[in-house]
Design a protein around this motif. Sequence first.
Motif, PDB file in Angstrom:
ATOM      1  N   LEU A  87       1.008  -1.391   0.291  1.00 39.67           N
ATOM      2  CA  LEU A  87       0.044   0.431   0.134  1.00 39.67           C
ATOM      3  C   LEU A  87       0.991   1.174  -0.123  1.00 39.67           C
ATOM      4  O   LEU A  87      -0.047   2.295  -0.673  1.00 39.67           O
ATOM      5  CB  LEU A  87      -0.872   0.004   0.932  1.00 39.67           C
ATOM      6  CG  LEU A  87      -2.121  -1.205   1.292  1.00 39.67           C
ATOM      7  CD1 LEU A  87      -2.903  -0.500   2.483  1.00 39.67           C
ATOM      8  CD2 LEU A  87      -2.940  -0.697   0.738  1.00 39.67           C
ATOM      9  N   ARG A  88       1.807   0.988   0.826  1.00 39.68           N
ATOM     10  CA  ARG A  88       3.133   2.502   0.634  1.00 39.68           C
ATOM     11  C   ARG A  88       3.716   2.362  -0.562  1.00 39.68           C
ATOM     12  O   ARG A  88       3.889   3.879  -0.641  1.00 39.68           O
ATOM     13  CB  ARG A  88       4.229   1.641   1.685  1.00 39.68           C
ATOM     14  CG  ARG A  88       4.615   3.310   1.922  1.00 39.68           C
ATOM     15  CD  ARG A  88       6.454   2.508   2.765  1.00 39.68           C
ATOM     16  NE  ARG A  88       5.231   2.998   4.314  1.00 39.68           N
ATOM     17  CZ  ARG A  88       5.281   3.170   5.146  1.00 39.68           C
ATOM     18  NH1 ARG A  88       5.613   4.228   4.979  1.00 39.68           N
ATOM     19  NH2 ARG A  88       4.451   3.135   5.770  1.00 39.68           N
ATOM     20  N   ALA A  89       3.312   1.961  -1.385  1.00 36.01           N
ATOM     21  CA  ALA A  89       4.191   1.761  -3.067  1.00 36.01           C
ATOM     22  C   ALA A  89       3.197   2.372  -3.559  1.00 36.01           C
ATOM     23  O   ALA A  89       3.898   2.936  -4.615  1.00 36.01           O
ATOM     24  CB  ALA A  89       5.019   0.099  -3.352  1.00 36.01           C
ATOM     25  N   ILE A  90       2.107   1.761  -3.826  1.00 39.35           N
ATOM     26  CA  ILE A  90       0.866   2.377  -4.365  1.00 39.35           C
ATOM     27  C   ILE A  90       0.813   3.712  -3.726  1.00 39.35           C
ATOM     28  O   ILE A  90       0.555   4.718  -5.257  1.00 39.35           O
ATOM     29  CB  ILE A  90      -0.848   1.378  -4.301  1.00 39.35           C
ATOM     30  CG1 ILE A  90      -0.007  -0.194  -4.813  1.00 39.35           C
ATOM     31  CG2 ILE A  90      -1.445   2.095  -5.194  1.00 39.35           C
ATOM     32  CD1 ILE A  90      -1.083  -1.136  -3.902  1.00 39.35           C
ATOM     33  N   ALA A  91       0.762   4.600  -2.886  1.00 37.59           N
ATOM     34  CA  ALA A  91       0.878   5.662  -2.473  1.00 37.59           C
ATOM     35  C   ALA A  91       1.538   6.116  -3.039  1.00 37.59           C
ATOM     36  O   ALA A  91       1.180   7.782  -2.911  1.00 37.59           O
ATOM     37  CB  ALA A  91       0.589   5.707  -0.348  1.00 37.59           C
ATOM     38  N   ARG A  92       2.717   5.889  -3.516  1.00 36.36           N
ATOM     39  CA  ARG A  92       3.914   6.818  -3.893  1.00 36.36           C
ATOM     40  C   ARG A  92       3.713   7.041  -5.047  1.00 36.36           C
ATOM     41  O   ARG A  92       3.600   8.495  -5.830  1.00 36.36           O
ATOM     42  CB  ARG A  92       4.900   5.786  -3.273  1.00 36.36           C
ATOM     43  CG  ARG A  92       5.782   6.296  -2.646  1.00 36.36           C
ATOM     44  CD  ARG A  92       7.331   5.805  -2.478  1.00 36.36           C
ATOM     45  NE  ARG A  92       7.887   4.815  -2.781  1.00 36.36           N
ATOM     46  CZ  ARG A  92       8.029   3.769  -1.832  1.00 36.36           C
ATOM     47  NH1 ARG A  92       7.534   3.976  -0.607  1.00 36.36           N
ATOM     48  NH2 ARG A  92       7.908   2.644  -2.448  1.00 36.36           N
TER      49      ARG A  92
END
Length: 216
Positions: free
Chosen positions: A32-37
């Motif tokens: 989810l962190r990578a997608i948020a970035r």
Amino acid sequence: MSTERRAPLDRRRVADTALRLLNEVGLDGLTLRAIARELDVKAPALYWHFKDKQALLDEMATEMYRRMAAGASLDPADTWRERLLKANRGLRAALQGYRDGAKVFSGSRFTGIEHAGQMEDNLRLFTAAGFTLAQAVRALTTTYLYTLGFVTEEQGVQPLPGERREGFDMNERARLMADFPLSAQAGAEIFEDYDGHFEEGLALLIEGIGTRYGVA
């Protein structure tokens, strides 16, 4: 000062971004962190839409199905055999379009009922051909599970069409298994010509379904 407005953050936009990122990083790297970035937002913003990664995978699988269904051309005049061939060839092609596509699809729950129309059409076709409802469900789900499992194994060797992981050199495998000649020769039957093997396996299933249930 820029007046450009970003598209609103909704479930479908997040899933679309996740599917694009999937081909770059694979399922293990998809966080989810990578997608948020990628979306240029803070990770907590995604939790308004998805409580955890599985909820995101459910939406990704649903979006994959939407795209697959949009490109499908199922003829009302199909025989039940033709429908199984078309549906499972289409499913395999759709899953192959994404790195770890079969793993994403496997075990996920659709977030809508877009699949109900096609399911109803398939069941109607099968029961009209002479299957009971239970037999129709078994025929459709068994071939679906075959395709899902086949592509899962296929993508373990070829994550994307034309790409092959290290460790699947047939000559090296044969050398290591020289004391087991039949097993050594079987390597080509397991790890090469996936197109041919998929078609043969699907044909075996379809013939078995017809024989088991006595439907021509």
